[in-house]
Design a protein around this motif. Structure first.
Motif, PDB file in Angstrom:
ATOM      1  N   PRO A 448       0.798  -1.231   0.000  1.00  0.00           N
ATOM      2  CA  PRO A 448       0.000   0.000   0.000  1.00  0.00           C
ATOM      3  C   PRO A 448       0.831   1.282   0.000  1.00  0.00           C
ATOM      4  O   PRO A 448       0.326   2.344  -0.362  1.00  0.00           O
ATOM      5  N   GLY A 449       2.095   1.233   0.383  1.00  0.00           N
ATOM      6  CA  GLY A 449       2.918   2.443   0.424  1.00  0.00           C
ATOM      7  C   GLY A 449       3.706   2.685  -0.846  1.00  0.00           C
ATOM      8  O   GLY A 449       4.617   3.512  -0.866  1.00  0.00           O
ATOM      9  N   ILE A 450       3.336   1.986  -1.918  1.00  0.00           N
ATOM     10  CA  ILE A 450       4.151   1.990  -3.127  1.00  0.00           C
ATOM     11  C   ILE A 450       4.108   3.323  -3.892  1.00  0.00           C
ATOM     12  O   ILE A 450       4.916   3.576  -4.769  1.00  0.00           O
ATOM     13  N   PHE A 451       3.158   4.206  -3.523  1.00  0.00           N
ATOM     14  CA  PHE A 451       3.109   5.537  -4.132  1.00  0.00           C
ATOM     15  C   PHE A 451       4.008   6.519  -3.380  1.00  0.00           C
ATOM     16  O   PHE A 451       4.486   7.494  -3.958  1.00  0.00           O
ATOM     17  N   GLU A 452       4.244   6.259  -2.076  1.00  0.00           N
ATOM     18  CA  GLU A 452       4.973   7.222  -1.245  1.00  0.00           C
ATOM     19  C   GLU A 452       6.480   6.985  -1.213  1.00  0.00           C
ATOM     20  O   GLU A 452       7.246   7.904  -0.953  1.00  0.00           O
ATOM     21  N   GLN A 453       6.927   5.742  -1.443  1.00  0.00           N
ATOM     22  CA  GLN A 453       8.363   5.464  -1.324  1.00  0.00           C
ATOM     23  C   GLN A 453       8.749   4.295  -2.212  1.00  0.00           C
ATOM     24  O   GLN A 453       7.904   3.560  -2.728  1.00  0.00           O
ATOM     25  N   VAL A 454      10.065   4.126  -2.375  1.00  0.00           N
ATOM     26  CA  VAL A 454      10.600   2.968  -3.098  1.00  0.00           C
ATOM     27  C   VAL A 454      10.398   1.730  -2.232  1.00  0.00           C
ATOM     28  O   VAL A 454      10.767   1.719  -1.059  1.00  0.00           O
TER      29      VAL A 454
END
Length: 627
Positions: A448-454
């Motif tokens: 789910p955090g793939i838009f905010e960080q690598v």
């Protein structure tokens, strides 16, 4: 010659030592072997760094963690003390040059890992140095009964035959059994033993049972808006919890082993500079971190042993101010923790199966296979032989600890990606490219955090979940990168595996079976002690920790969750006694004290509470009466 105190003032800026630092330093300077058991935050490093500066020559410091070595060297350089670390990834030529610097460059400390000392040419070069003392940091790693056993530590004792210098072994966490092991296995000669109590007078341990951890975090940070650390079990939770806290208005960042070095440094600096008051981290965070004003350390899951918990919790309150170590838990947590730490322990049959599969995987014939390097991908291996990943990984780690193989876990996450376009554009892309939809949606659900960080992506897992091959997943990612939908890093190397002895299936596993049984028994015992810490509601939490590490004279701290609960019970009894006596008529404070036999302090506290809650009042005759 400078004194230890003058060196302390000059380089560290302190006017006095903490107890028992000065006595330890003096013992080392007198040439005696030393064992120092100083709890987290007790200032262990100074105990060998100052003798290294005062004695002619250079100190050899053996340390298990690259990050810790780098941190120590950087701190020393900032104090104008010359130090070098031989870390992994350094070429032969560079290592040789660094050792030349040690020999001719007036350096005072050389940090090495125990594995480095197993390289004969490195040890031969170190023998040429003017070694003035040998310090073994995190010395509990030498013991099979320690919580972080490292087999390479077992070879350190051989240094006694090469160097006639004082040895100092240091650790923050060691049970009596581990303490004895350290002294014996390092061959310390009549060591002077220094121990500091495990009790932290300013630190309150609190175990709180709650189903709603987010609400409890809000309560904690509203009451204590000072620097804090939250420990979680995995990388995914780091980002999720940090994002939740930021959305709630708290300044938070995160830290885990999968971040790029620049991102680690950036997030660490945000927290150290207090632009973010809270850092959410895995246990990769903490070694060498000495931020003195941490008010609260919170664990969102039960750790696997008291040793780890004590070290992590001990990062609170190093400035001596009142601080808190809070463990938030509920019954489901306990079940999950058991599954993660206990159910994955391999037995002899599973260990043998993994060993045989490894030798078959690399087509090693019976009696052959030594010294050659093999590129190894754990996920591919487990998929081929239908093995569960966690117990397989635990088995390979055990084989590594026993010296049967050398396992270099360099990078199991071959692919790192981040979406560069907004989520609504990704949805639009999927509607136009329906054959790619299953893989992309699986990526979004899994990370789910793939838009905010690598994010490091497990392509084998994505392939399995989306009913595709791993090759199809990688091809799609490459296409998305070309179209600038994602940023993509494809790591070209996996882990490495070296077989240190010829293949001998039954003999190899039978020989180490007793150590496997010992390891499993130890891990189960450690976890049981951790559960006892969580569930014991009668014994002071600080006393439980002190008893675990062999202290038998510990006293109640008065500020942990158990002590506070007992105080409330005692206080309620006091209130009830005062009210019951006043039912017979008004009494002065002196009369009440005689009838209740309470101390004046306890009585004043009770009377003030009852007055504030309008249960009693003071009449015109200066006597207390019920309302």
């Amino acid at each position: 010659m400078d004194s230890a105190l003058s060196v302390l003032k000059k380089h560290w800026g302190f006017d006095t030592f903490r107890s028992p630092q000065e006595a330890i330093i003096q013992n080392v300077l007198e040439g005696n072997d030393t064992f120092a058991l100083l709890p987290t935050g007790g200032g262990k490093s100074i105990c060998y760094q100052i003798p290294a500066i005062l004695r002619p020559g250079i100190a050899l410091v053996i340390s298990p963690l690259v990050a810790l070595m780098k941190d120590q060297v950087e701190n020393l350089k900032n104090k104008d003390i010359k130090a070098i670390a031989l870390t992994g990834g350094i070429s032969f030529e560079e290592t040789s040059n660094l050792l030349d610097n040690c020999q001719f460059g007036n350096y005072k400390l050389l940090y090495v890992s125990p594995e480095r000392l197993q390289q004969e040419w490195v040890l031969d070069r170190i023998k040429e140095l003017d070694i003035n003392l040998i310090a073994i940091d995190e010395a509990h790693c030498i013991s099979q009964w320690g919580h972080d056993f490292r087999p390479a530590y077992l070879k350190i004792g051989i240094l006694k035959s090469f160097f006639n210098v004082p040895f100092i072994a240091l650790t923050a966490t060691a049970t009596p059994r581990v303490q004895e092991d350290i002294c014996n296995l390092l061959a310390l000669k009549n060591p002077t033993v220094f121990k500091k109590s495990f009790a932290r007078e300013n630190l309150g341990y609190h175990v709180i049972y709650t189903e709603d951890k987010t609400s409890k975090l809000k309560q904690i940070f509203d009451k204590n808006p000072q620097p804090a650390i939250i420990y979680v079990r995995n990388r995914k939770a780091c980002l999720e919890i940090s994002n939740q806290l930021n959305q709630l208005g708290y300044r938070s960042t995160y830290y885990h082993g999968g971040l790029l070095p620049k991102e680690k440094d950036k997030n660490m600096k945000l927290w150290l500079d207090e632009k973010a008051l809270i850092i959410v981290a895995t246990n990769a965070f903490g070694m060498g971190i000495d931020k003195p004003n941490v008010k609260t350390v919170i664990h969102l899951q039960v750790p696997e042993n008291i040793e780890n918990y004590y070290q992590e919790a001990g990062r609170a309150g190093r400035n001596g101010q009142k601080s808190f170590a809070i463990l938030l838990t509920h019954q489901f947590d306990i079940k999950l923790t058991k599954e993660q730490f206990i159910s994955v322990l391999p037995d002899k049959a599973f260990l043998k199966k993994v060993y045989q599969c490894l030798t078959n995987f690399f087509q090693i014939a019976y009696g052959e296979g030594t010294t050659e390097n093999y590129v190894f991908n754990l996920h591919q291996f487990c998929t081929k032989y239908q093995l569960a990943i966690q117990p397989t990984f635990a088995s390979i780690q055990f084989l590594d600890r026993q010296g049967i193989v050398t396992f270099s876990n360099e990078n199991n996450d071959k692919v790192k990606i981040q979406f560069l376009i907004p989520s609504k554009e990704v949805i639009r892309y999927c509607s136009l490219h329906t054959k790619d939809q299953a893989i992309i949606e699986t990526l979004l659900r899994t990370y789910p955090g793939i838009f905010e960080q690598v994010i490091a992506v497990n392509t084998a897992q994505i392939a399995s979940k989306s009913n595709h091959t791993e090759e199809q997943v990688v091809q799609l990612l490459q296409k998305l990168a070309q179209q600038e939908v994602i940023s993509l890093q494809l790591v070209t190397h996996d882990s490495k595996l070296i077989f240190n002895e010829p293949r001998e299936d039954d003999y190899t596993i039978n020989r180490v079976q007793k150590f496997l049984i010992q390891q499993n028994e130890q891990k189960i015992a450690q976890f049981s002690a951790m559960l006892n810490f969580v569930f014991d509601t009668k014994t002071c939490k600080s006393v439980l920790i002190s008893n675990y590490f062999g202290e038998t004279d510990a006293t109640d701290c008065g500020m942990c969750s158990t002590c506070m609960k007992n105080k409330k019970k005692d206080t309620k009894v006091t209130y009830d006694r005062v009210i019951e006596i006043l039912r017979f008529g008004p009494l002065s404070s002196q009369e009440l004290q005689r009838k209740t036999d309470l101390s004046s302090e306890d009585l004043i506290f009770a009377l003030q509470y009852l007055l504030d809650n309008t249960s009693i009042r003071l009449n015109e005759n200066k006597k207390y009466e019920l309302i």
